[in-house]
Design an enzyme around this catalytic site. Structure first.
Site, PDB file in Angstrom:
ATOM      1  N   GLY A 261       5.872   5.412   9.610  1.00 32.04           N
ATOM      2  CA  GLY A 261       6.518   6.614   9.085  1.00 32.04           C
ATOM      3  C   GLY A 261       8.029   6.607   9.053  1.00 32.04           C
ATOM      4  CD  GLU A 295      -1.217   2.419  12.746  1.00 27.02           C
ATOM      5  OE1 GLU A 295      -1.078   3.243  11.820  1.00 27.02           O
ATOM      6  OE2 GLU A 295      -2.190   2.409  13.499  1.00 27.02           O
ATOM      7  N   PRO A 296       4.433   0.235  11.235  1.00 28.41           N
ATOM      8  CG  PRO A 296       6.259  -1.121  11.776  1.00 28.41           C
ATOM      9  CD  PRO A 296       4.898  -0.698  12.265  1.00 28.41           C
ATOM     10  N   GLY A 297       5.392   0.287   7.784  1.00 29.49           N
ATOM     11  CA  GLY A 297       5.256  -0.401   6.507  1.00 29.49           C
ATOM     12  C   GLY A 297       6.586  -0.382   5.789  1.00 29.49           C
ATOM     13  NE  ARG A 334       7.716   5.203  -2.783  1.00 28.52           N
ATOM     14  CZ  ARG A 334       8.748   5.982  -2.560  1.00 28.52           C
ATOM     15  NH1 ARG A 334       9.877   5.768  -3.175  1.00 28.52           N
ATOM     16  NH2 ARG A 334       8.664   6.991  -1.717  1.00 28.52           N
ATOM     17  CE1 TYR A 338       3.273   9.041  -2.932  1.00 24.34           C
ATOM     18  CE2 TYR A 338       4.500   7.152  -3.721  1.00 24.34           C
ATOM     19  CZ  TYR A 338       3.372   7.681  -3.145  1.00 24.34           C
ATOM     20  OH  TYR A 338       2.346   6.847  -2.788  1.00 24.34           O
ATOM     21  CB  CYS A 364       2.331   6.791 -24.655  1.00 29.75           C
ATOM     22  SG  CYS A 364       2.661   5.406 -25.726  1.00 29.75           S
ATOM     23  CE1 TYR A 393       2.524   2.541   1.449  1.00 28.42           C
ATOM     24  CE2 TYR A 393       4.822   2.826   2.064  1.00 28.42           C
ATOM     25  CZ  TYR A 393       3.494   2.728   2.417  1.00 28.42           C
ATOM     26  OH  TYR A 393       3.130   2.796   3.728  1.00 28.42           O
TER      27      TYR A 393
END
Ligand SMILES: Cc1ncc(COP(=O)(O)O)c(C=O)c1O
Length: 433
Positions: A261, A295-297, A334, A338, A364, A393
């Site tokens: 996170g 659990e870092p991404g 993204r 988001y 389109c 991501y």
């Protein structure tokens, strides 16, 4: 400004700092942008566009910084595979000694393909299927992060069938609000993730002496792109209290899994330093005597990648300028998904005022816009553009929408650049149809 800043927001030129100044692995030589020792424009020419380009040195620096921030505290970094699951990237993490957090059998398959042992893997996710549970049990993974009573029933039934004891933790839903965008907030009671405190307590006690469940930990993951330590602090305080409560009831948990996170800087965000985040977690884990799992991404792989694209056309409509690039929302979701703002710069910088434009792709949909009214500067067809902060991501969310083959992925290591995923072909588009 919030992390999930709307890409319709207008940025003042003064606010837009060249991301090369805060992105490890990228720098200029004269006017040319380099990724480590490789010219970005030359890479675009050699490998074509659109293409993802990753810096190995940037990944290594991020991992080592986080790892050393935990010091002597017993800990394992379990890189969140979902952020970027390319085998070439997973191999970089495996070589660093990283553990892994998975959310599907597909991710487990990837890790097994590169020889990662089960005891380096934790398994999160609200919808693990029977087959996925079985595969993970056979792989003897380190920890199942159980997300519902029904999943626990299934885990018990599969463990008893295979005559193995499942190392498990409950992913609690700590009821904390956090995360940069509503689609990436996960720790509030209104979200589908985890189990509430009372139910979790009941399950720990019910399976305390189970032959098939070995309670090894407790876990929480409250959201992604979190830009302050406060939500982590609130969740951790509740987790610590829970660990103590269970201990008093005779259940001693070895692992405290605090999820991922930690946010990153895309434009003007000011995320906590890795060291400050680690100190916050250590402050709680140390007195508990638990082994810390994280659990870092995004914070490990996000800044390490850029998306290279080429200008196809420029045009003006009623005074509004558009730059039409050869990358689109299907390549990088993204902004559309988001409302995320990712800076875009030219691979060859030049002096002068930065003319503004909307930078859009060929798909389109009006939503196929990377950024609006962005101070990009003058560009012409064939110029190479660089979309920053695309390592996490990015490719993993790409699709074939509009029958567009997905981009190539390139890993740079010093002066070498190699393809870690070839560009999809037309034949790939119809494979399986
Ligand atoms: C369970 C779990 N762990 C870890 C992560 C990684 O989060 P981040 O990339 O924000 O570090 C996620 C992503 O949402 C997640 O769902």
């Amino acid at each position: 400004m919030s992390a999930a800043s709307s890409h319709s927001r207008s940025f003042h030129s003064a606010e837009v700092v060249d991301p090369a100044s805060y992105t490890p692995g990228f720098s200029y030589r004269g006017s040319q942008l380099y990724c480590e020792g490789v010219s970005v424009a030359a890479a675009a020419k050699k490998f074509g566009t659109p293409a993802y380009l990753y810096s190995r040195a940037s990944i290594e620096q991020a991992y080592r910084r986080m790892d050393s921030a935990f010091g002597a505290l017993p800990h394992t970094i379990c890189y969140a595979v979902k952020a970027n699951s390319n085998l070439g990237i997973l191999r970089v993490f495996a070589a660093l000694g990283s553990g892994f957090d998975i959310v599907s059998g597909g991710e487990l398959y990837r890790l097994r393909r590169i020889g990662v042992p089960g005891n380096r893997i934790v398994f999160s996710g609200v919808g693990k299927s029977r087959e996925e549970i079985r595969e993970a049990l056979r792989t003897r993974i380190l920890l199942f992060n159980v997300e519902s009573p029904a999943e626990l029933d299934l885990l018990v039934s599969e463990a008893s069938r295979l005559r193995v004891r499942a190392a498990a933790s409950i992913r609690v839903n700590p009821d904390v609000k956090a995360g940069g965008h509503r689609h990436i907030s996960t720790g509030h009671h209104s979200h589908k993730f985890g189990i509430d405190w009372d139910t979790a307590r009941g399950l720990y006690l019910q399976y305390k002496d189970s032959r098939w469940i070995d309670w090894q930990g407790v876990s929480a993951h409250i959201g992604s792109q979190i830009l302050s330590l406060a939500p982590h602090r609130r969740a951790l305080a509740r987790l610590a209290g829970f660990v103590r409560e269970l201990r008093a009831k005779g259940i001693t948990l070895r692992y405290l899994d605090c999820g991922g996170g930690l946010g990153i800087r895309y434009t003007s965000e000011q995320p906590p330093e890795k060291a400050a985040w680690a100190a916050e977690l250590a402050r709680v884990a140390q007195p508990l005597g638990c082994h810390l799992l994280v659990e870092p991404g995004r914070s490990l792989i996000g800044p390490a990648g850029v998306l290279l694209m080429r200008v196809l056309y420029t045009k003006q409509n009623r005074g509004k300028k558009f730059v039409i690039a050869d990358a689109a929302m299907n390549d990088f979701m993204r902004p559309a998904l988001y409302d995320a703002t990712h800076p875009i710069t030219r691979a060859k910088r030049s002096a002068g005022a930065l003319a503004r434009a909307d930078i859009v792709g060929p798909v389109c949909e009006s939503g196929d816009c990377f950024v609006q009214d962005w101070p990009l500067g003058e560009v012409a067809p064939e110029d190479v553009l660089v979309l920053w902060g695309a390592g996490a991501y990015g490719f993993v969310e790409a699709s074939n929408y509009n029958s567009r083959p997905r981009p190539a992925e390139i890993l740079v290591d010093g002066n070498k650049a190699r393809v870690i995923r070839r560009r999809e072909s037309r034949a790939d588009l119809i494979r399986g149809e």
